[in-house]
Design a protein around this motif. Sequence first.
Motif, PDB file in Angstrom:
ATOM      1  N   HIS A 294       0.827  -1.221   0.000  1.00  0.00           N
ATOM      2  CA  HIS A 294       0.000   0.000   0.000  1.00  0.00           C
ATOM      3  C   HIS A 294       0.860   1.270   0.000  1.00  0.00           C
ATOM      4  CE1 HIS A 294      -3.281  -2.691   0.851  1.00  0.00           C
ATOM      5  NE2 HIS A 294      -2.661  -3.136   1.923  1.00  0.00           N
ATOM      6  N   ILE A 295       1.805   1.339  -0.920  1.00  0.00           N
ATOM      7  CA  ILE A 295       2.680   2.521  -1.000  1.00  0.00           C
ATOM      8  C   ILE A 295       2.008   3.550  -1.914  1.00  0.00           C
ATOM      9  CG2 ILE A 295       5.016   3.336  -1.590  1.00  0.00           C
ATOM     10  CD1 ILE A 295       5.848   0.301  -1.505  1.00  0.00           C
ATOM     11  N   PRO A 296       1.851   4.790  -1.437  1.00  0.00           N
ATOM     12  CA  PRO A 296       1.258   5.815  -2.311  1.00  0.00           C
ATOM     13  C   PRO A 296       2.076   5.960  -3.606  1.00  0.00           C
ATOM     14  CG  PRO A 296       1.459   6.617  -0.062  1.00  0.00           C
ATOM     15  CD  PRO A 296       2.178   5.310  -0.117  1.00  0.00           C
ATOM     16  N   HIS A 297       1.367   6.157  -4.723  1.00  0.00           N
ATOM     17  CA  HIS A 297       2.029   6.156  -6.030  1.00  0.00           C
ATOM     18  C   HIS A 297       3.161   7.180  -6.142  1.00  0.00           C
ATOM     19  CE1 HIS A 297      -1.032   3.719  -8.528  1.00  0.00           C
ATOM     20  NE2 HIS A 297      -1.077   3.368  -7.253  1.00  0.00           N
ATOM     21  N   ASP A 298       2.930   8.408  -5.668  1.00  0.00           N
ATOM     22  CA  ASP A 298       3.979   9.418  -5.834  1.00  0.00           C
ATOM     23  C   ASP A 298       5.214   9.075  -4.998  1.00  0.00           C
ATOM     24  OD1 ASP A 298       2.448   9.805  -3.599  1.00  0.00           O
ATOM     25  OD2 ASP A 298       2.589  12.015  -3.623  1.00  0.00           O
ATOM     26  N   ARG A 299       4.970   8.538  -3.780  1.00  0.00           N
ATOM     27  CA  ARG A 299       6.109   8.153  -2.933  1.00  0.00           C
ATOM     28  C   ARG A 299       6.884   7.008  -3.577  1.00  0.00           C
ATOM     29  NH1 ARG A 299       4.942   6.014   2.864  1.00  0.00           N
ATOM     30  NH2 ARG A 299       6.325   4.296   2.377  1.00  0.00           N
ATOM     31  N   PHE A 300       6.121   6.070  -4.143  1.00  0.00           N
ATOM     32  CA  PHE A 300       6.736   4.913  -4.813  1.00  0.00           C
ATOM     33  C   PHE A 300       7.617   5.378  -5.975  1.00  0.00           C
ATOM     34  CE2 PHE A 300       6.461   1.956  -8.428  1.00  0.00           C
ATOM     35  CZ  PHE A 300       6.993   0.800  -7.882  1.00  0.00           C
ATOM     36  N   ASP A 301       7.060   6.259  -6.821  1.00  0.00           N
ATOM     37  CA  ASP A 301       7.804   6.726  -8.006  1.00  0.00           C
ATOM     38  C   ASP A 301       9.098   7.419  -7.593  1.00  0.00           C
ATOM     39  OD1 ASP A 301       5.773   5.742  -9.542  1.00  0.00           O
ATOM     40  OD2 ASP A 301       4.753   7.674  -9.794  1.00  0.00           O
ATOM     41  N   HIS A 302       8.980   8.260  -6.579  1.00  0.00           N
ATOM     42  CA  HIS A 302      10.131   9.034  -6.119  1.00  0.00           C
ATOM     43  C   HIS A 302      11.204   8.119  -5.532  1.00  0.00           C
ATOM     44  CE1 HIS A 302      12.259  11.728  -3.240  1.00  0.00           C
ATOM     45  NE2 HIS A 302      12.255  12.487  -4.323  1.00  0.00           N
ATOM     46  N   TRP A 303      10.778   7.209  -4.671  1.00  0.00           N
ATOM     47  CA  TRP A 303      11.704   6.312  -3.974  1.00  0.00           C
ATOM     48  C   TRP A 303      12.351   5.338  -4.960  1.00  0.00           C
ATOM     49  CZ3 TRP A 303      14.904   5.854  -0.320  1.00  0.00           C
ATOM     50  CH2 TRP A 303      15.164   4.685   0.397  1.00  0.00           C
ATOM     51  N   LEU A 304      11.553   4.816  -5.908  1.00  0.00           N
ATOM     52  CA  LEU A 304      12.082   3.881  -6.901  1.00  0.00           C
ATOM     53  C   LEU A 304      13.126   4.578  -7.783  1.00  0.00           C
ATOM     54  CD1 LEU A 304      12.039   1.086  -8.225  1.00  0.00           C
ATOM     55  CD2 LEU A 304      10.179   1.869  -9.674  1.00  0.00           C
ATOM     56  N   ALA A 305      12.836   5.807  -8.177  1.00  0.00           N
ATOM     57  CA  ALA A 305      13.787   6.553  -9.007  1.00  0.00           C
ATOM     58  C   ALA A 305      15.096   6.741  -8.241  1.00  0.00           C
ATOM     59  CB  ALA A 305      13.198   7.909  -9.384  1.00  0.00           C
ATOM     60  N   PHE A 306      14.985   7.029  -6.931  1.00  0.00           N
ATOM     61  CA  PHE A 306      16.180   7.220  -6.104  1.00  0.00           C
ATOM     62  C   PHE A 306      16.985   5.914  -6.009  1.00  0.00           C
ATOM     63  CE2 PHE A 306      18.079   6.808  -1.857  1.00  0.00           C
ATOM     64  CZ  PHE A 306      19.012   7.840  -1.903  1.00  0.00           C
ATOM     65  N   LEU A 307      16.280   4.830  -5.704  1.00  0.00           N
ATOM     66  CA  LEU A 307      16.965   3.537  -5.511  1.00  0.00           C
ATOM     67  C   LEU A 307      17.651   3.072  -6.800  1.00  0.00           C
ATOM     68  CD1 LEU A 307      14.283   1.573  -3.411  1.00  0.00           C
ATOM     69  CD2 LEU A 307      16.467   2.447  -2.584  1.00  0.00           C
ATOM     70  N   THR A 308      16.936   3.150  -7.923  1.00  0.00           N
ATOM     71  CA  THR A 308      17.527   2.659  -9.180  1.00  0.00           C
ATOM     72  C   THR A 308      18.708   3.533  -9.607  1.00  0.00           C
ATOM     73  OG1 THR A 308      15.827   3.866 -10.386  1.00  0.00           O
ATOM     74  CG2 THR A 308      15.476   1.508 -10.093  1.00  0.00           C
ATOM     75  N   GLU A 309      18.609   4.826  -9.284  1.00  0.00           N
ATOM     76  CA  GLU A 309      19.712   5.715  -9.644  1.00  0.00           C
ATOM     77  C   GLU A 309      20.943   5.409  -8.779  1.00  0.00           C
ATOM     78  OE1 GLU A 309      18.951   9.911  -9.090  1.00  0.00           O
ATOM     79  OE2 GLU A 309      21.114  10.230  -9.277  1.00  0.00           O
ATOM     80  N   GLN A 310      20.699   5.249  -7.472  1.00  0.00           N
ATOM     81  CA  GLN A 310      21.797   4.950  -6.550  1.00  0.00           C
ATOM     82  C   GLN A 310      22.499   3.640  -6.904  1.00  0.00           C
ATOM     83  OE1 GLN A 310      23.031   6.710  -3.716  1.00  0.00           O
ATOM     84  NE2 GLN A 310      21.951   8.310  -4.814  1.00  0.00           N
ATOM     85  N   LEU A 311      21.711   2.647  -7.345  1.00  0.00           N
ATOM     86  CA  LEU A 311      22.296   1.348  -7.647  1.00  0.00           C
ATOM     87  C   LEU A 311      22.591   1.165  -9.139  1.00  0.00           C
ATOM     88  CD1 LEU A 311      20.119  -0.727  -5.160  1.00  0.00           C
ATOM     89  CD2 LEU A 311      22.567  -0.337  -4.991  1.00  0.00           C
ATOM     90  N   ALA A 312      22.424   2.226  -9.891  1.00  0.00           N
ATOM     91  CA  ALA A 312      22.770   2.253 -11.320  1.00  0.00           C
ATOM     92  C   ALA A 312      22.056   1.173 -12.134  1.00  0.00           C
ATOM     93  CB  ALA A 312      24.286   2.136 -11.483  1.00  0.00           C
TER      94      ALA A 312
END
Lengths: 321, 258
Positions: A130-148
Amino acid sequence: MATPTITIDHVSFNYVTYTKQSGLRGSWHDLFHRQKSTVAAVQDVSLTVAPGEVLGLLGANGAGKTTLIKLMTGILPASAGQVRLLDDQHPFQKKPAFLQRIGVMLSQKSQLAWDLPPLDTLVLLREIYHIPHDRFDHWLAFLTEQLAVTEQLHEPVRKLSLGQRIKFELICALIHTPEILFLDEPTIGIDVSSQANIYRFLQQLNHDTQMTIILTSHNTKDIEALAQRVAVINHGQKIFDGTPNGLISRYASAATLEVVTDEPLETLPAHVTRVDETHYRVDATALATVPLDPAHILQVHRHNGSLDDILTQLFSEEAPK
Amino acid sequence: MKYWQTYQNAVTTTFAYRGNLVLHLLTVGLNILMACFMWLAVYRFSGSDNIAGIGANQMIVYLIVVNVLALIFSANPIFTLSSLIRSGNLSVMLLRPINYFRQSFWTYLGQATPYLVVYGLAIGLVSPIFHQGWVYVLGSLLLLGVTYGMYFLLISLISLTSFWLIQVWPLRPVLSALFLLLGGQAFPLQILPHAWQWLTLNPFALAGNQLTLLLLGKLSQSQLWLATGTAVGWLLLAAVLLKIVWRRGIRSFEGVGG
């Protein structure tokens, strides 16, 4: 002192296994009389972990460290003793509120749907947690960027390299921002540059969010890079609990230095023995300084003073009867 | 929404291997052709155009529909759970705040969706169901839904043997044979002697034989309610047993290996 995030109180776990005799005759015999045996995978282990702490669990194959993680996460029920995580006294009941607060990455057990891109699994996890969509998008973008791995989000999992899959497994474990993160062999089979990337990311995450991290690994580099404290499990028993340096100083043998020079020494100083042409052993117990010209020293380290050496020695010891 | 996403992923996965899907459908098509030729031969040599109240053309439609139903009522959950247990990957499922069986049901539904669409179109376009009044239509939908849920729970219950059996693959031919014989996939159970007609209410027959007769418009109102009531009974039994056996099974799960 803050209330521990994890309390393990005299926990044991036993399971029943079967032994199989070899050959046709043995198989025939086993058909009617199977030999059962009880294995004590974890024996009377007690442990506490403070909020925000990074604990490394060390042990040889089959020592019981992964079983201990399974007991903490509620995959297995304790045969004896108590496990308490956060404010949940019964992880085995796997209440949704409890599961919402932990993240688990078991490197050899994949969360990712093999035929679909990682994004599909992550979107499924967004709905599950139940992760809010905007939080999910933001967090996923951060994680994928950090881990390349941003570019690999839309590629089918079966086409990803092992390192990329491991990184997405880590993202799956973190996507709901858990309070406790369990990592079982997080860098298995991945290259040194990706390892360094994961270490830096996890250190930052622990620093910024105070996330408690429990880590098991055979790679001592993982432990040295991340763990603030280590617990050594051998034959199901906890044999050490303290800092990585504490482990080294407790188990390191007599101070002997291994020195590598850039050219052979013409004369050997006292207390120095030659191992090969440019490799020497110095008995440091008898000396206050290294009796060699620093300009010619390429490398110096304490013999039997690394985690690898100590663990090799510890893990080769027989199980207590 | 989480189960809707599970469903979507299952549909996507089904279409991910298009070649496999087409080959699978071709194999089923060949099986249907063989069964049709065999039954046409039976009609020709018997000299009768009606066997147990079923004409040759109806028999062909019966065989096509019952084979589509065999695709809808698959035994996949057994092999999925077995694989999860043997590999230890069930741990990953257990760590999600989700009900394993609900998730499994939506996966089951997603995998069967292409065949459900075919069955639904057949009902809508050729079945006489819609000419028999709204009570019959509602009863038919109820029978479909209850039977689908009942069969899923039954297969899930059988899947729990994976906690104790290392290999469950021997179950595949057994289940195929059960659907073939008891489900009416090989022949309509109505050709059995009267004393054996109770077999038409076994879970496999409800899923295969009875739903085929429903589509063909050969179930009377009373037979429809009897089939629905029996399916509810099997569903409740399977649900209770599933709960009991799961509790025991999950305690014996060791989460194999690292």
